[in-house]
Scaffold this motif. Structure first.
Motif, PDB file in Angstrom:
ATOM      1  N   ARG A  50     -27.388  35.803 -18.445  1.00  0.00           N
ATOM      2  CA  ARG A  50     -26.839  35.231 -19.696  1.00  0.00           C
ATOM      3  C   ARG A  50     -25.488  35.857 -20.013  1.00  0.00           C
ATOM      4  NH1 ARG A  50     -32.326  35.832 -23.358  1.00  0.00           N
ATOM      5  NH2 ARG A  50     -33.581  34.270 -22.300  1.00  0.00           N
ATOM      6  N   GLN A  51     -25.443  37.179 -19.912  1.00  0.00           N
ATOM      7  CA  GLN A  51     -24.219  37.902 -20.286  1.00  0.00           C
ATOM      8  C   GLN A  51     -23.074  37.595 -19.337  1.00  0.00           C
ATOM      9  OE1 GLN A  51     -24.639  42.022 -21.710  1.00  0.00           O
ATOM     10  NE2 GLN A  51     -23.184  42.628 -20.120  1.00  0.00           N
ATOM     11  N   ALA A  53     -22.651  34.835 -17.509  1.00  0.00           N
ATOM     12  CA  ALA A  53     -22.428  33.400 -17.281  1.00  0.00           C
ATOM     13  C   ALA A  53     -20.951  33.040 -17.397  1.00  0.00           C
ATOM     14  CB  ALA A  53     -23.256  32.580 -18.266  1.00  0.00           C
ATOM     15  N   ASP A  54     -20.256  33.673 -18.318  1.00  0.00           N
ATOM     16  CA  ASP A  54     -18.828  33.358 -18.529  1.00  0.00           C
ATOM     17  C   ASP A  54     -17.887  34.416 -17.967  1.00  0.00           C
ATOM     18  OD1 ASP A  54     -19.396  30.975 -19.936  1.00  0.00           O
ATOM     19  OD2 ASP A  54     -19.772  32.128 -21.770  1.00  0.00           O
ATOM     20  N   SER A  55     -18.374  35.674 -17.839  1.00  0.00           N
ATOM     21  CA  SER A  55     -17.466  36.754 -17.436  1.00  0.00           C
ATOM     22  C   SER A  55     -17.470  37.027 -15.933  1.00  0.00           C
ATOM     23  CB  SER A  55     -17.814  38.049 -18.186  1.00  0.00           C
ATOM     24  OG  SER A  55     -19.161  38.415 -17.950  1.00  0.00           O
ATOM     25  N   PRO A  58     -17.451  32.491 -10.906  1.00  0.00           N
ATOM     26  CA  PRO A  58     -18.403  31.375 -10.858  1.00  0.00           C
ATOM     27  C   PRO A  58     -19.367  31.398  -9.668  1.00  0.00           C
ATOM     28  CG  PRO A  58     -16.211  30.580 -11.432  1.00  0.00           C
ATOM     29  CD  PRO A  58     -16.059  32.031 -11.081  1.00  0.00           C
ATOM     30  N   ASP A 233      -6.421  37.491 -17.364  1.00  0.00           N
ATOM     31  CA  ASP A 233      -7.432  36.434 -17.203  1.00  0.00           C
ATOM     32  C   ASP A 233      -8.205  36.713 -15.915  1.00  0.00           C
ATOM     33  OD1 ASP A 233      -8.974  34.166 -17.363  1.00  0.00           O
ATOM     34  OD2 ASP A 233      -7.405  32.824 -16.619  1.00  0.00           O
ATOM     35  N   ARG A 235     -12.165  37.773 -13.835  1.00  0.00           N
ATOM     36  CA  ARG A 235     -13.619  37.650 -13.785  1.00  0.00           C
ATOM     37  C   ARG A 235     -14.168  38.826 -12.978  1.00  0.00           C
ATOM     38  NH1 ARG A 235     -12.256  34.715 -17.045  1.00  0.00           N
ATOM     39  NH2 ARG A 235     -12.758  32.504 -17.419  1.00  0.00           N
TER      40      ARG A 235
END
Length: 579
Positions: A50-51, A53-55, A58, A233, A235
Motif C-alpha cells: 500500500r505504502q 504503490a505510488d513511491s 512501477p 521526481d 521512485r
C-alpha cells in the motif's frame, strides 16, 4: 503452484558449482515458519504494497506477482523458482550473511540468495539480520526488468573478482556475529555490547578501503538503497528501502534525506547499516547503473593487470589470482613483485598454498598440495623471441634449443636467467603453459638467486605479461577459501505453542459470523497475552471479512492503542493503526 522437478531445491543445488553448495540451506517450509512468522509477513507485505504503490518504481508490484511473492504468506523457494525460471533466474536459501565474494558469485550465476529466516516480531520494522522479507520482496521483483537483471548479474561478475583484504573478512565475521546476537532471544546484553564494540573497532580502523569495500558501497547505494528518476521526481528501487516500512517513508522527505545524482563518486560515501541513511543517490535508468558500474570496474586490478595490480594483491594480504597472457593463472597470497626500471612486472612470488590453473581449471598435479610453500616465476619476453613463449610449437622450441631432457637456458629481457634440465612441458590448446626444470637456478640481473637447485623442481609459468589480477582463486572448486559454516549460526527462538495455536485460530476464522465459542477462546487468549500487539492486528485484519462480536473488535483496537503508548512499540503500532 506445482513445483517442476527442474526447479526443485535439490535440482538447483545439484546444478551449482560444488564449492557453493555448502552455503545453501534447505527450506523445510512447514517446520521453518510459525503462524506468528506468517502474521509478521502479512503485516509487512500488506502495508508495504500500500505504502509503495505510488513511491516505488512501477515494476515493483508487477514484479512481486511474477516472482512468486504473495502478500498473504511467506513464499516457498520452490514457488519462487517456478516463476524465476521463466525469467532465466533461480533462487536458493542461506543462513543469514554469507561471505560477500560468495554472494557475488551466486549473483553472477543469476541465482538470488534468499535468507531463510523470518524476522522476529520484535524487529518487525527493522531487522539486524538478513531475512526472507528483505531478500525476496526486496530483491526479486526487479528481476522482471531485463535491463536491471543484466545489471545485477554483471555486478556479480565484477564483484566476485574484487580484491578482498583480510580486514574485509574480519569485518564480515563481526557483522554476521552481531546480527545473529541481536536477533537471538538468548543473547545477553554483555554479548551484544562486546560484539558491537568489536564491530566499531574494525569499522573505525585506519585502513584504506579495498576494491571489495568500495564495490560494496556502490552496491549499497544502488541495489540496496537506490532511487531512479530525477532529483526532484524519483521512485524507489533499492531492496533495502522496499523492505523497510520506516525508511521507505522517511527517504521521501528531501529535507531529512539529501538526494544526489549517481556517479562513480558514490564509492567515496561509506554507509552505516545500523542507521538511517543521510543521503541517497538517484540514477537515471538501468543503463546509467551499468555505465557507473563499468566505470568503476575499469579501475579494478582484474581489468588493469601489471605490477600495479600485483602490488594491490600484496597489500591485501589475502589470496588472489594473477593471470598471464598465456592463460596461466597463479592463485596464492602474493608477497613480492619485482619490476624493471619502467615499471613492468618481471617476477612475482607467493607464500603458502598456491594453485596453478588454466582458464579456471586447476592444472593436473599443480594444486595447493604440490605448491604448499609458495610459488615464484619470472614473467616477460625472452631475448631473441619475437612472441610469447606460450605461442611456440614443439618444433619451434627445439629450434631454440628447448627440448625435454636437455639443459636449457632462458634469458629474459629483464636480465633474469633460468638454467636447468627441462623435465617436461605442460601444453593445452596448442599453448605451452608450464616448463618444469630440475637442477635449476634462477638469477636476477643483480645476481640475486630467485631459485636454487636445492629447493627441488622449478615450475616456470609461461607468460609475457600479467594481464589481470583478481580476488580469490582461479579454480574455486579445487581451492576453497571460505568455510561454508561460519562459527556463529542463526539461532531459532523458543516457540510458545499456545500462542501459535491462537494465531492459527484467528487466521482460520471463516467468513461470516464468528461462532461464540471461538470468540470466547480468542477473548481468553487476549487475556493470556496482553502485550502481543500483532495478535490484535491479526484480529482486526480478520474483522474485514469476519463478523466479529463488536466488543471483541473494539477491545482489540483499544488495547492496540494502549500498547502504542509504550515507546518501544509506538512506531509499529502507529503503522498498524494507520492501515
Amino acid at each position: 503452484m506445482t513445483t517442476d522437478a527442474a526447479t526443485s531445491q535439490e535440482a538447483i543445488i545439484a546444478s551449482l558449482p560444488s564449492h557453493l553448495r555448502p552455503f545453501v540451506q534447505r527450506q523445510d517450509y512447514a517446520q521453518q515458519y510459525t503462524p506468528r512468522d506468517q502474521a509478521v509477513w502479512r503485516f509487512l507485505l500488506r502495508r508495504l504494497t500500500r505504502q509503495l504503490a505510488d513511491s516505488a518504481h512501477p515494476v515493483y508490484l508487477e514484479g512481486l506477482e511474477r516472482t512468486g511473492i504473495a502478500p498473504d504468506h511467506i513464499p516457498s523457494i520452490d514457488e519462487m523458482n517456478a516463476c524465476l525460471a521463466r525469467l532465466g533466474w533461480r533462487a536458493v536459501v542461506v543462513d543469514g550473511f554469507i561471505p560477500p565474494a560468495i554472494f557475488m558469485e551466486f549473483q553472477a550465476l543469476k541465482v538470488l540468495v534468499i535468507a531463510l529466516d523470518m524476522r522476529s516480531v520484535e524487529h518487525t520494522l527493522y531487522t539486524p539480520a538478513p531475512d526472507i522479507v528483505h531478500e525476496s520482496a526486496g530483491h526479486a521483483p526487479f528481476i522482471v526488468d531485463v535491463d536491471y537483471a543484466e545489471f545485477l548479474q554483471r555486478f556479480g561478475e565484477v564483484g566476485m573478482r574484487a580484491i578482498t583484504t583480510r580486514h574485509d573478512f574480519d569485518l564480515y565475521e563481526a557483522i554476521r556475529r552481531l546480527s545473529i546476537l541481536k536477533e537471538s532471544p538468548h543473547s545477553t546484553a554483555a554479548q551484544i555490547d562486546e560484539a558491537t564494540a568489536e564491530l566499531e573497532r574494525l569499522a573505525n580502523a585506519d585502513v584504506a578501503p579495498s576494491e571489495a569495500a568500495l564495490l560494496a558501497r556502490l552496491h549499497w547505494w544502488t541495489v540496496e538503497y537506490g532511487l531512479v528518476g530525477e532529483l526532484d521526481d524519483y521512485r524507489i528501487f533499492g531492496a533495502g528501502l522496499l523492505s523497510s516500512l520506516g525508511e521507505s517513508r522517511h527517504c521521501l522527505d528531501d529535507a531529512r534525506v539529501k538526494k544526489l545524482p549517481l556517479t562513480v563518486d558514490a564509492v567515496a560515501y561509506p554507509y552505516d547499516i545500523t542507521a538511517e541513511q543521510p543521503q541517497l543517490f538517484v540514477t537515471r535508468s538501468c543503463k546509467h547503473l551499468s555505465q557507473v558500474l563499468e566505470e568503476f570496474a575499469a579501475s579494478m586490478a582484474f581489468r588493469r593487470g601489471g605490477a600495479e595490480s600485483l602490488r594491490k594483491a600484496i597489500a591485501a594480504e589475502s589470496v588472489c589470482t594473477a593471470e598471464l597472457d598465456s592463460g596461466v593463472q597463479v592463485s596464492g597470497q602474493f608477497v613480492e613483485a619485482l619490476t624493471d626500471a619502467v615499471g613492468n612486472a618481471i617476477y612475482y612470488r607467493t607464500d603458502g598454498p598456491t594453485q596453478l590453473a588454466f582458464r579456471g581449471r586447476e592444472l593436473y598435479g599443480h594444486g595447493t598440495g604440490s605448491h604448499a610453500d609458495g610459488f615464484g616465476s619470472p614473467v616477460g619476453m625472452l631475448k631473441d623471441f619475437s612472441r610469447c613463449l606460450s605461442d611456440y610449437t614443439v618444433d619451434e622450441l627445439k629450434a631454440h634449443a628447448i627440448a625435454e631432457g636437455e639443459v636449457v637456458t632462458l634469458e629474459y629481457l629483464s636480465g633474469i636467467t633460468v638454467r636447468g634440465r627441462l623435465q617436461g612441458v605442460v601444453r593445452q590448446e596448442h599453448r605451452n603453459l608450464l616448463l618444469s626444470f630440475e637442477e635449476c637456478t634462477v638469477t636476477a640481473l643483480d645476481g640475486r638467486v630467485l631459485f636454487d637447485p636445492a629447493w627441488g623442481t622449478f615450475d616456470l609459468a609461461v607468460g609475457a605479461a600479467v594481464t589481470s589480477v583478481f580476488g580469490g582463486t582461479a579454480d574455486r572448486d579445487r581451492y576453497r577459501l571460505y568455510k561454508p559454516l561460519p562459527a556463529t549460526q542463526t539461532q531459532r527462538p523458543d516457540v510458545d505453542e499456545a500462542l501459535m495455536d491462537l494465531y492459527r485460530k484467528i487466521d482460520a476464522l471463516p467468513p461470516g459470523a464468528v461462532d461464540p465459542a471461538a470468540a470466547a477462546a480468542i477473548e481468553a487468549g487476549l487475556d493470556l497475552y496482553p502485550g502481543e500487539w500483532l495478535l490484535r492486528v491479526e484480529l482486526l485484519r480478520r474483522s474485514e471479512d469476519c463478523q466479529l462480536p463488536a466488543p471483541l473488535a473494539e477491545r482489540a483496537r483499544a488495547e492496540l492503542g494502549e500498547l502504542g503508548e509504550d515507546p518501544a512499540l509506538a512506531e509499529v503500532v502507529e503503522v498498524a493503526l494507520a492501515a
